[in-house]
Design a protein around this motif. Structure first.
Motif, PDB file in Angstrom:
ATOM      1  N   HIS A 176       0.868  -1.178   0.000  1.00 58.37           N
ATOM      2  CA  HIS A 176       0.000   0.000   0.000  1.00 58.37           C
ATOM      3  C   HIS A 176       0.907   1.231   0.000  1.00 58.37           C
ATOM      4  CE1 HIS A 176      -3.580   2.321   0.600  1.00 58.37           C
ATOM      5  NE2 HIS A 176      -3.232   2.730   1.810  1.00 58.37           N
ATOM      6  N   ASN A 201      -4.015   6.211  -2.278  1.00 62.95           N
ATOM      7  CA  ASN A 201      -4.686   5.963  -3.547  1.00 62.95           C
ATOM      8  C   ASN A 201      -3.841   5.183  -4.561  1.00 62.95           C
ATOM      9  OD1 ASN A 201      -7.107   7.398  -2.849  1.00 62.95           O
ATOM     10  ND2 ASN A 201      -5.950   9.298  -3.118  1.00 62.95           N
ATOM     11  N   LEU A 202      -2.832   4.450  -4.082  1.00 65.78           N
ATOM     12  CA  LEU A 202      -2.013   3.669  -5.004  1.00 65.78           C
ATOM     13  C   LEU A 202      -1.529   2.378  -4.331  1.00 65.78           C
ATOM     14  CD1 LEU A 202      -0.721   3.564  -7.832  1.00 65.78           C
ATOM     15  CD2 LEU A 202       1.301   4.653  -6.830  1.00 65.78           C
ATOM     16  N   ASP A 203      -1.802   1.240  -4.966  1.00 66.04           N
ATOM     17  CA  ASP A 203      -1.368  -0.067  -4.484  1.00 66.04           C
ATOM     18  C   ASP A 203      -0.582  -0.787  -5.580  1.00 66.04           C
ATOM     19  OD1 ASP A 203      -2.811   0.396  -2.160  1.00 66.04           O
ATOM     20  OD2 ASP A 203      -4.585  -0.672  -2.894  1.00 66.04           O
ATOM     21  N   VAL A 254      -1.030  -2.952 -10.673  1.00 65.25           N
ATOM     22  CA  VAL A 254      -0.964  -1.584 -10.160  1.00 65.25           C
ATOM     23  C   VAL A 254      -2.386  -1.048 -10.137  1.00 65.25           C
ATOM     24  CG1 VAL A 254      -0.080   0.741 -10.513  1.00 65.25           C
ATOM     25  CG2 VAL A 254       1.356  -1.233 -11.075  1.00 65.25           C
ATOM     26  N   THR A 255      -2.816  -0.552  -8.970  1.00 64.81           N
ATOM     27  CA  THR A 255      -4.180  -0.062  -8.797  1.00 64.81           C
ATOM     28  C   THR A 255      -4.164   1.389  -8.358  1.00 64.81           C
ATOM     29  OG1 THR A 255      -4.967  -2.273  -8.182  1.00 64.81           O
ATOM     30  CG2 THR A 255      -6.369  -0.407  -7.591  1.00 64.81           C
ATOM     31  N   ALA A 256      -4.817   2.249  -9.138  1.00 67.18           N
ATOM     32  CA  ALA A 256      -4.952   3.670  -8.810  1.00 67.18           C
ATOM     33  C   ALA A 256      -6.390   3.950  -8.397  1.00 67.18           C
ATOM     34  CB  ALA A 256      -4.572   4.525 -10.015  1.00 67.18           C
ATOM     35  N   LYS A 257      -6.556   4.730  -7.315  1.00 68.25           N
ATOM     36  CA  LYS A 257      -7.886   5.013  -6.767  1.00 68.25           C
ATOM     37  C   LYS A 257      -8.209   6.497  -6.906  1.00 68.25           C
ATOM     38  CE  LYS A 257      -6.904   1.389  -3.399  1.00 68.25           C
ATOM     39  NZ  LYS A 257      -6.799   1.027  -1.959  1.00 68.25           N
ATOM     40  N   THR A 267      -7.210  -0.520 -12.662  1.00 66.83           N
ATOM     41  CA  THR A 267      -6.125  -1.445 -12.375  1.00 66.83           C
ATOM     42  C   THR A 267      -5.630  -2.103 -13.654  1.00 66.83           C
ATOM     43  OG1 THR A 267      -5.481  -3.342 -11.003  1.00 66.83           O
ATOM     44  CG2 THR A 267      -7.686  -3.393 -11.955  1.00 66.83           C
TER      45      THR A 267
END
Length: 209
Positions: free
Chosen positions: A48, A52-54, A103-106, A118
Motif C-alpha cells: 500500500h 490511492n495507489l497499491d 498496479v491499482t490507482a484510486k 487497475t
C-alpha cells in the motif's frame, strides 16, 4: 515483453518487504474464449504505497468441468413423458492459474466511495486433463504471458478494510508444442487455449503493517 514482465515481478517482490501491506480475496465469474464461463477466485498480496495507489501480486484460480455426450435413444418410459439416453464420449477438466503484478490507482468520490483503475502483466499456466470413451487418459500443460485491465468501485469499511466490485478484461493464450505424424511425415504442432475474456468479481481488501 519477457524482460519487462520479469522487471515488474522483481520490483514487486522487493516492495513486499516494505511497510504498509495489503491483502485481498476476490470471487466472481470469468468467461474465457476456450470454454464456458465459470467460477473464478483471486488472492492478492502487496504494498500500500499511499492512500490511492497499491502495487500487488495477484494469483487466480479457475476450474471448469465439461462433458461431450451423444444421444443414444429417446423413448417414452411413462405415457406423455419422453426420456433420453445419453452416452458420454469424453470428460475434460481444466485448471487455469494466472499470476500477475498489478498496479491499482484510486480516485476518491467522497469519504466512503472511490473509483479505481487497475492493470497488470504476468504469466499463466493451464492444466488440462481428459478421458475419452475408451478410457484413454491424457493431460497437458500450457504456458503464456498475460495482461489484464479493469476497474470498479470501492467502499471503505474502516481505516484498514474496504469492499470492492470490479469488471475487466484478461488476455492470455497458453500453448504448448508437440510432434505428430501426418501423411508419413513428422510435424511440430502448437496447441493453444484462448483464455482471454471478461470477468466480474467482488471482494474485500485489508491493510496491515
Amino acid at each position: 515483453m519477457k524482460k519487462l514482465t520479469m522487471m515488474i515481478f522483481l520490483l514487486a517482490m522487493v516492495s513486499m518487504y516494505s511497510q504498509g501491506k495489503i491483502g485481498a480475496i476476490k470471487a466472481g465469474m470469468f468467461f474465457p474464449g476456450a470454454c464456458e464461463g465459470g467460477f473464478d477466485l483471486g488472492i492478492e498480496y502487496g504494498l500500500h504505497i499511499d492512500t490511492n495507489l497499491d502495487v500487488s501480486v495477484e494469483m487466480d484460480w479457475f476450474k471448469k468441468d465439461f462433458e461431450d455426450k451423444e444421444i443414444k435413444d429417446e423413448y417414452e418410459n411413462v405415457p406423455g413423458l419422453t426420456a433420453t439416453d445419453l452416452r458420454t464420449l469424453s470428460e475434460t477438466t481444466i485448471y487455469d492459474f494466472p499470476v500477475l503484478v498489478m498496479v491499482t490507482a484510486k480516485f476518491p468520490i467522497n469519504f466512503n466511495y472511490k473509483w479505481f483503475a487497475t492493470g497488470g502483466l504476468g504469466a499463466e499456466m493451464l492444466y488440462a486433463s481428459y478421458t475419452t470413451f475408451d478410457d484413454d487418459d491424457k493431460s497437458e500443460l500450457a504456458f503464456d504471458f498475460n495482461w489484464r485491465l479493469g476497474g470498479g468501485m470501492i467502499y471503505n469499511l474502516g481505516e484498514r478494510s474496504e469492499v470492492l466490485a470490479e469488471v475487466g478484461y484478461h488476455y492470455s493464450k497458453p500453448s504448448y508444442e508437440y510432434e505428430d505424424d501426418y501423411a508419413g511425415t513428422t510435424y511440430t504442432f502448437k496447441r493453444e487455449y484462448d483464455m482471454s475474456g471478461i470477468f466480474g468479481r467482488m471482494g474485500v481488501r485489508f491493510f496491515f503493517n
